[in-house]
Design a protein around this motif. Structure first.
Motif: not given
Length: 273
Positions: A119-132, A210-213
């Motif tokens: 919804d913010a118009g982000i074009d790509g994502y690099v997500l590190a250690n996502p919180w679950v 991308q998800i980085l852990l």
């Protein structure tokens, strides 16, 4: 490259931001995790921003409402959609040559980006250690007990270590306590409501992510166990999401090797956008 500081509007409040300018058409938006200020843990995010900007990519960081120099009430990561949108909009205004924004977040910022980035118009994502990990109050997250899956992963690492056998035989490790821990860790638990919400959000992303852990970090272990669960089977088969791990326990990628790895991944994502 120049660094400037701004106060930008977010509904009726203001966000304190730091902008490292650049000439490239792709920019990086850094979203802070937890209650960190935009400088990040011990200035790590400020150093990361400068390193990325030296490659020509504009970088924007900001303090969430109620954090650092930003005004208003801290609504925690579930209430951060407006901040992400305001920061992305300001970045485009200040750097008019920018046609794409790649967003990076660690921990709950990664989860927030997956939930609110489209919804913010982000074009790509690099997500590190996502919180679950579901908690009644995210501000107490550091005190939360790790999930059974994370505990299993930690015990498995210990069992694979030949040193553990030596310590058991020598009495340095209490066998009964180890057995009790393994029994506790063997309990099967359902994925949290938050992890299911994250799965649904990730499945709706129509852009490469991308998800980085840091695979020895507790938060990363909990996410990885969730990722490997049957609930995430369809998502794992998706070609739009890649997952990479670093053999590190540093949640914030604080040591030099982790800093270099993270910076490299971000620069690669920006160049390929």
């Amino acid at each position: 490259m120049t660094r400037s500081f701004h106060q930008i509007a977010c509904e009726s409040e203001t966000l304190a931001t730091s902008l490292d300018s650049g000439n490239e058409a792709t920019a990086l938006l850094i979203v802070s995790g937890g209650n960190e200020i935009r400088a990040g843990a011990h200035g790590g995010m400020a150093q990361l921003a400068r390193r990325i900007a030296e490659q020509g990519f504009p970088v924007l960081r900001y303090d969430r409402r109620g954090i650092g120099e930003s005004s208003g009430e801290n609504r925690e990561f579930p209430g951060s959609a407006d901040e992400i949108a305001a920061a992305a909009r300001f970045l485009r205004q200040q750097q008019p040559q920018v046609s794409k924004i790649i967003a990076f977040g660690n921990c709950d910022a990664a989860t927030a980006l997956a939930l609110f980035g489209p919804d913010a118009g982000i074009d790509g994502y690099v997500l590190a250690n996502p919180w679950v990990i579901e908690t009644s109050d995210k501000r107490d997250s550091e005190k939360s007990l790790p999930s059974s899956a994370a505990i299993r992963s930690r015990y498995w690492d210990r069992i694979k270590n030949p040193r553990t056998i030596i310590d058991l035989l020598s009495g340095k490790i209490d066998f009964r306590k180890l057995l009790k821990g393994l029994m506790q860790a063997s309990k099967v638990e359902e994925n949290s409501a938050l992890s299911i919400r994250l799965r649904n959000a990730l499945s709706r992303l129509d852009r490469d992510s991308q998800i980085l852990l840091a695979k020895r970090d507790t938060t990363a272990r909990a996410f990885l166990a969730t990722w490997n669960s049957p609930d995430f089977a369809t998502l794992r088969a998706s070609t739009g999401i890649t997952l990479e791990t670093l053999d590190s326990a540093s949640h914030s990628f604080a040591d030099q090797a982790a800093k270099d790895w993270l910076a490299g991944k971000l620069i690669e994502a920006l160049r390929q956008a």
